[in-house]
Structure formats: structure tokens, C-alpha cells
Design a protein around this motif. Structure first.
Motif, PDB file in Angstrom:
ATOM      1  N   ALA A 241       3.768   2.723   2.034  1.00  0.00           N
ATOM      2  CA  ALA A 241       4.196   3.980   2.648  1.00  0.00           C
ATOM      3  C   ALA A 241       3.435   5.167   2.079  1.00  0.00           C
ATOM      4  O   ALA A 241       3.064   6.099   2.813  1.00  0.00           O
ATOM      5  N   ALA A 242       3.180   5.149   0.767  1.00  0.00           N
ATOM      6  CA  ALA A 242       2.445   6.252   0.141  1.00  0.00           C
ATOM      7  C   ALA A 242       1.027   6.337   0.683  1.00  0.00           C
ATOM      8  O   ALA A 242       0.478   7.438   0.836  1.00  0.00           O
ATOM      9  N   ARG A 243       0.417   5.185   1.000  1.00  0.00           N
ATOM     10  CA  ARG A 243      -0.924   5.210   1.592  1.00  0.00           C
ATOM     11  C   ARG A 243      -0.895   5.895   2.958  1.00  0.00           C
ATOM     12  O   ARG A 243      -1.797   6.677   3.287  1.00  0.00           O
ATOM     13  N   ILE A 244       0.145   5.620   3.745  1.00  0.00           N
ATOM     14  CA  ILE A 244       0.252   6.239   5.066  1.00  0.00           C
ATOM     15  C   ILE A 244       0.402   7.750   4.931  1.00  0.00           C
ATOM     16  O   ILE A 244      -0.298   8.531   5.595  1.00  0.00           O
ATOM     17  N   ALA A 246      -0.275   9.724   2.332  1.00  0.00           N
ATOM     18  CA  ALA A 246      -1.442  10.355   1.705  1.00  0.00           C
ATOM     19  C   ALA A 246      -2.569  10.545   2.709  1.00  0.00           C
ATOM     20  O   ALA A 246      -3.229  11.595   2.727  1.00  0.00           O
ATOM     21  N   ALA A 247      -2.795   9.540   3.550  1.00  0.00           N
ATOM     22  CA  ALA A 247      -3.846   9.673   4.575  1.00  0.00           C
ATOM     23  C   ALA A 247      -3.486  10.759   5.574  1.00  0.00           C
ATOM     24  O   ALA A 247      -4.337  11.557   5.975  1.00  0.00           O
ATOM     25  N   ARG A 248      -2.234  10.800   5.978  1.00  0.00           N
ATOM     26  CA  ARG A 248      -1.801  11.804   6.952  1.00  0.00           C
ATOM     27  C   ARG A 248      -1.943  13.219   6.384  1.00  0.00           C
ATOM     28  O   ARG A 248      -2.343  14.146   7.088  1.00  0.00           O
ATOM     29  N   ASP A 249      -1.626  13.387   5.090  1.00  0.00           N
ATOM     30  CA  ASP A 249      -1.648  14.714   4.465  1.00  0.00           C
ATOM     31  C   ASP A 249      -2.977  15.028   3.793  1.00  0.00           C
ATOM     32  O   ASP A 249      -3.118  16.094   3.185  1.00  0.00           O
ATOM     33  N   GLN A 250      -3.924  14.097   3.889  1.00  0.00           N
ATOM     34  CA  GLN A 250      -5.253  14.285   3.294  1.00  0.00           C
ATOM     35  C   GLN A 250      -5.135  14.643   1.801  1.00  0.00           C
ATOM     36  O   GLN A 250      -5.720  15.612   1.322  1.00  0.00           O
ATOM     37  N   THR A 251      -4.377  13.837   1.085  1.00  0.00           N
ATOM     38  CA  THR A 251      -4.206  14.010  -0.348  1.00  0.00           C
ATOM     39  C   THR A 251      -4.229  12.637  -0.987  1.00  0.00           C
ATOM     40  O   THR A 251      -4.523  11.641  -0.321  1.00  0.00           O
ATOM     41  N   ASP A 252      -3.968  12.564  -2.293  1.00  0.00           N
ATOM     42  CA  ASP A 252      -3.904  11.241  -2.920  1.00  0.00           C
ATOM     43  C   ASP A 252      -2.448  10.862  -3.148  1.00  0.00           C
ATOM     44  O   ASP A 252      -1.532  11.667  -2.976  1.00  0.00           O
ATOM     45  N   SER A 253      -2.251   9.605  -3.522  1.00  0.00           N
ATOM     46  CA  SER A 253      -0.881   9.103  -3.636  1.00  0.00           C
ATOM     47  C   SER A 253      -0.128   9.747  -4.793  1.00  0.00           C
ATOM     48  O   SER A 253       1.107   9.710  -4.815  1.00  0.00           O
ATOM     49  N   PRO A 370      -7.484  -1.759   6.486  1.00  0.00           N
ATOM     50  CA  PRO A 370      -7.010  -0.583   7.222  1.00  0.00           C
ATOM     51  C   PRO A 370      -5.666  -0.094   6.694  1.00  0.00           C
ATOM     52  O   PRO A 370      -4.962  -0.803   5.967  1.00  0.00           O
ATOM     53  N   LEU A 371      -5.314   1.125   7.082  1.00  0.00           N
ATOM     54  CA  LEU A 371      -4.018   1.668   6.685  1.00  0.00           C
ATOM     55  C   LEU A 371      -2.901   0.779   7.219  1.00  0.00           C
ATOM     56  O   LEU A 371      -2.976   0.264   8.342  1.00  0.00           O
ATOM     57  N   PRO A 372      -1.850   0.595   6.429  1.00  0.00           N
ATOM     58  CA  PRO A 372      -0.699  -0.175   6.931  1.00  0.00           C
ATOM     59  C   PRO A 372       0.005   0.592   8.034  1.00  0.00           C
ATOM     60  O   PRO A 372      -0.207   1.797   8.238  1.00  0.00           O
ATOM     61  N   ILE A 373       0.859  -0.100   8.740  1.00  0.00           N
ATOM     62  CA  ILE A 373       1.668   0.505   9.803  1.00  0.00           C
ATOM     63  C   ILE A 373       3.132   0.427   9.376  1.00  0.00           C
ATOM     64  O   ILE A 373       3.501  -0.349   8.478  1.00  0.00           O
ATOM     65  N   PRO A 374       4.010   1.228   9.987  1.00  0.00           N
ATOM     66  CA  PRO A 374       5.416   1.252   9.571  1.00  0.00           C
ATOM     67  C   PRO A 374       6.080  -0.124   9.539  1.00  0.00           C
ATOM     68  O   PRO A 374       6.910  -0.398   8.666  1.00  0.00           O
ATOM     69  N   VAL A 406      -0.295  -0.620 -11.762  1.00  0.00           N
ATOM     70  CA  VAL A 406      -0.129  -1.962 -11.207  1.00  0.00           C
ATOM     71  C   VAL A 406      -0.627  -1.940  -9.765  1.00  0.00           C
ATOM     72  O   VAL A 406      -0.216  -1.082  -8.973  1.00  0.00           O
ATOM     73  N   ARG A 407      -1.492  -2.865  -9.411  1.00  0.00           N
ATOM     74  CA  ARG A 407      -2.080  -2.880  -8.076  1.00  0.00           C
ATOM     75  C   ARG A 407      -1.061  -3.297  -7.025  1.00  0.00           C
ATOM     76  O   ARG A 407      -0.165  -4.110  -7.280  1.00  0.00           O
ATOM     77  N   ASP A 408      -1.245  -2.735  -5.816  1.00  0.00           N
ATOM     78  CA  ASP A 408      -0.544  -3.159  -4.611  1.00  0.00           C
ATOM     79  C   ASP A 408       0.971  -2.967  -4.683  1.00  0.00           C
ATOM     80  O   ASP A 408       1.730  -3.649  -3.977  1.00  0.00           O
TER      81      ASP A 408
END
Length: 459
Positions: A241-244, A246-253, A370-374, A406-408
Motif C-alpha cells: 500500500a505504501a508503494r501505491i 508514494a507513487a501517487r504522491d510522488q514521494t518516498d515511502s 509494476p506497482l501493486p493494485i488494491p 526488512v524487504r517486502d
């Protein structure tokens, strides 16, 4: 167990004031009565000997003043850093016998970390090698954080590559900036200007922030024993969710997680805006990238979580992070005096007891494909897991938050003072972080106006 005494010598010696970063650690150890230690145990390559470890130790201690520093005290008890030009450092050699050498190494690491450093006569580094059937299997090193921080470990590893393994000699000069130099530099006009600007920023925040972040002390019957509880929470769904977001807001997680924490904490306490002290490494500043010394200090981040969408709160958190990063390099003595002065002016003691530490480096914005989806976020929710990490009676801040590397997944640890925030509230705050990010990723229209999230996660 046996011991090898490793002789060392290096350039630079003398007694100086503590650096600003050392003062922050010293203040924390005085509050708790315990030294803050960090380190680890690693498996060594086949054929590596105790003498190889000793040679590496000799090389690093000689090149880095921090590793040959002890504390000296003035007549009025003021600490000073005392750097030695040479000496001997013990290297323990521990035979695992028929036991599991990895378990022996872990036990040695635990013993080192749990034991206070004797600051005035012990070097700030404890080392051991684990031997089984005559072969070295593991190396253990634990450091006092009066000497190093996490990024210093990276600097030490990088510097070790500059040692000729055949001769033990250096193939390049040592780092130019050392702790004695840094203490002197922090008295120069350029550093004092940075300090003055930070004090101005802090003063504005101290006047605007709520004096209390956690309300009144809980009734004695509602307090837990031991007093400080650590709860952890692991959420692959929050990572997606944070990846989604962050991409939408053009920022980092980092901004997304900080915003979610602010929303969740306000939801638990009912107090807004949320005052968070961010741990800032300061290594982006000129000349500080490779020094072996504690540099992290706390910068102020005041976040209003009401009246807007979560994306609005993320944007506020991003601005707050920038301000905190630019104003986290200062003289702690002047900071303490400023807090006392503004508290007296306001007629109430200002509480600065909430710290947020994003430890992530390798995993900060890791994510393949690719970015995850809901739908993928929702499918990951059953994999979330809460854990009780520790119960402690070690005096500390009222709330300390770590985002682990921690990854992922998003792996969070919250350590709370149960006199002010209950274990149930800690759990609600952890779960509130996750639900806030997940809701924002799956429903962009969700807003925080109309009294939400204040009181949203109360228990």
C-alpha cells in the motif's frame, strides 16, 4: 576462554569536548543508567584465523580515533572524549566445543550488549572469535554508541578494504575528519550559524506544539509491569500500500509511513497536531559522510493530521521531514536551555518524548515489478502479524518507533511507557498505521476531516 591482547597505535590523541552527537548519546545513557550498545556476530570465511581478526582490529582501531576513545571527567563531572595514541585491546577466543558455534556467538553478542561499558577505562569495542575444533567460525563485535552509529559500521567495513591482507598495512590514508577535529569544528562560526538556525526552528515548533503528546499519567491500577513494552508488527500489505501511495504522491515511502504513524497516534491519543522527533543521520552535511562517530540527532516534525485527505497528511509529513533534516544539527546544551526557557514562558513543561527512527536503507523503496493494485494489498492482509518483543524496566522515552530494514514488508517496533500509553493502545497504533495506509491505497477519497482520525483508534 583465552584472550589475545592486540596492540595498536594511531595518529591523533588528546582530550576534547564531546561532539554534539556524542552528547545526545551521553544524555540518553544518563537517563537510563545503561550504555547503548550495538553490533553483531558473523560467520567468517574458511581459513580465517584469530590472528587475521586481530590484524583487522589493529588496523581499524589505529585509523579511527573513535575506537580508541574513553571518557574523562572534569572536577564538576562534565564528560570529555579522551583519545589515546596507542594501547592494547583484548580479543576473546572462545571455544564452542561440541556446541553450535552460531549459538555460542549469539550468546556472546547478547552478553556484550547487555553489559555496560566502563566508559573511563574500557575501550568502546568488545571483540571475540568463536573457535570449534581449532578453526575460527564466527567473529563478534559490539560497540558503544558513544563511539559509533549504524552508518559508522558501513564506514568501517569500507575502510577495512583499504588494508593489505598480506602486510596489514594501509593502502590509502585514513579518513581526514576524526572526532577530535569534529568537536573543534563545532565551535567554529560556520557550525554555530547552523546551530543558531536550528534553535530558531526549534523555538517556533516548541511554541506551536501541544505541551503533552500523551495526556496525563494513567492510574496506578492501569499501569503495566515491567513499565516499558515493545510490540512489533509485520505487514506485507502496508508495504504494498505504501508503494501505491508514494507513487501517487510522488514521494518516498518514508513520508507515507510517518504520515500513517501520525494519523494512528492522533487516533489513539486524541491529540493533534502530532509532534514527532525524527532521528536524522546528518551524514549529508559537508565532510561528515565517512566519519566514524555518532552523528544522529533529533529534528522536530509537527504534523497536523486533521482536515484533509491522507495525501494531504503525506505532503505535510514530507515538509516536516525536510524541516527536521535541516534542523537536526545543534548543540544539545543550547537545546536543553531553549526547552527550559520556552516551558517557563508557557507555564508548562514541554514534553518531547516521541521519537521516530526509520532504519531502512536497502529496503526503503525496494519493490520489484509494476506497482501493486488494491486487490493485491487486500490479499496480503492475512499475512500481517503482531508480536510481543520485550518488556523492560529501562527508563526511556514515552514512545520510540523503529521502522526496521526488512524487504517486502513494513516491520515496525514500538516501545511505549505504559504509564502513559497502554499495551492495547500500542497495538491499536500499530494496526492503525497499517489500516490507514491500506485504506489510502484502496480508497483515495478517504479524508481526515470531521473529527477523524482523532479518536479513531482509541481503546
Amino acid at each position: 576462554m583465552s584472550e589475545i591482547l592486540v596492540g595498536f597505535e594511531g595518529d591523533g590523541s588528546g582530550v576534547e569536548e564531546l561532539t554534539w552527537g556524542q552528547r545526545r548519546i551521553w544524555s540518553a545513557t544518563r537517563i537510563s543508567g545503561l550504555s547503548i550498545n550495538m553490533g553483531g556476530a558473523v560467520r567468517v570465511p574458511p581459513g580465517f584465523t584469530a590472528q587475521d581478526v586481530a590484524a583487522s582490529l589493529r588496523f581499524l582501531v589505529g585509523r579511527h580515533q573513535a575506537l580508541r576513545t574513553r571518557l574523562a571527567f572534569t572536577d564538576d563531572g562534565e564528560p570529555r572524549q579522551a583519545v589515546a595514541a596507542g594501547g592494547e585491546m583484548p580479543l576473546e577466543v572462545i571455544d564452542a566445543g561440541d556446541g553450535d558455534p552460531a549459538q555460542v556467538a549469539a550468546a556472546v553478542k547478547q552478553r556484550y550488549q547487555a553489559t555496560n561499558f566502563y566508559r573511563d577505562h574500557e575501550w568502546p569495542l568488545r571483540n571475540a572469535v568463536i573457535v570449534q575444533h581449532g578453526a575460527v567460525t564466527h567473529s563478534v563485535a559490539v560497540y558503544s554508541q558513544l563511539a559509533i552509529d549504524a552508518y559508522s559500521l558501513d564506514a568501517l567495513v569500507a575502510d577495512l578494504a583499504r588494508m593489505d591482507p598480506a602486510t596489514g598495512e594501509a593502502t590509502a590514508p585514513p579518513p581526514e575528519l576524526q572526532p577530535l577535529d569534529l568537536a573543534r569544528r563545532q565551535r567554529e562560526s560556520s557550525a554555530l550559524r547552523v546551530n543558531k538556525a536550528a534553535m530558531r526552528h526549534w523555538e517556533r515548533v516548541l511554541r506551536e506544539m501541544p505541551a503533552r503528546q500523551f495526556g496525563e499519567e494513567r492510574a496506578e491500577a492501569d499501569r503495566s509491569t515491567p513499565r516499558y513494552w515493545e510490540l512489533g508488527y509485520n505487514s506485507p500489505a502496508a508495504h504494498l500500500a505504501a508503494r501505491i501511495v508514494a507513487a501517487r504522491d510522488q514521494t518516498d515511502s518514508g513520508a507515507v509511513l510517518l504520515a500513517a504513524f501520525a494519523v494512528a497516534l492522533a487516533g489513539v491519543t486524541g491529540i493533534n497536531p502530532v509532534m514527532v522527533g525524527l532521528l536524522v543521520s546528518n551524514r549529508f552535511r559537508p565532510g561528515l559522510a565517512d566519519i566514524v562517530s555518532p552523528l544522529a540527532q533529533i529534528g522536530p516534525c509537527l504534523i497536523d493530521v486533521a482536515d484533509g485527505s491522507f495525501d494531504d497528511v503525506v505532503e505535510r509529513a514530507q515538509r516536516g521531514m525536510l524541516g527536521a533534516g535541516m534542523n537536526a544539527y545543534y548543540d544539545p546544551r543550547q537545546f536543553d536551555a531553549l526547552v527550559a526557557a520556552v516551558s517557563a514562558e508557557r507555564g508548562e513543561e514541554i514534553e518531547l518524548s516521541c521519537v521516530f527512527n526509520d532504519r531502512r536503507r536497502a529496503s526503503r523503496d525496494a519493490g520489484d515489478g509494476p506497482l501493486p493494485i488494491p486487490e493485491q494489498v487486500r490479499e496480503a492482509l492475512p499475512r500481517s502479524a503482531e508480536r510481543l518483543q520485550a518488556k523492560l524496566d529501562r527508563p526511556n522515552r514515552k514512545l520510540f518507533v523503529h521502522i526496521n530494514d526488512v524487504r517486502d514488508t513494513v516491520d515496525v517496533v514500538m516501545r511505549g511507557d505504559t504509564h502513559f500509553i497502554s499495551p492495547a493502545q500500542l497495538s491499536a497504533c500499530l494496526r492503525g498505521m497499517e489500516s490507514t495506509i491500506v485504506d489510502a491505497a484502496c480508497d483515495v477519497s478517504r479524508r481526515t476531516s470531521g473529527g477523524t482520525p482523532l479518536g479513531r483508534f482509541r481503546v
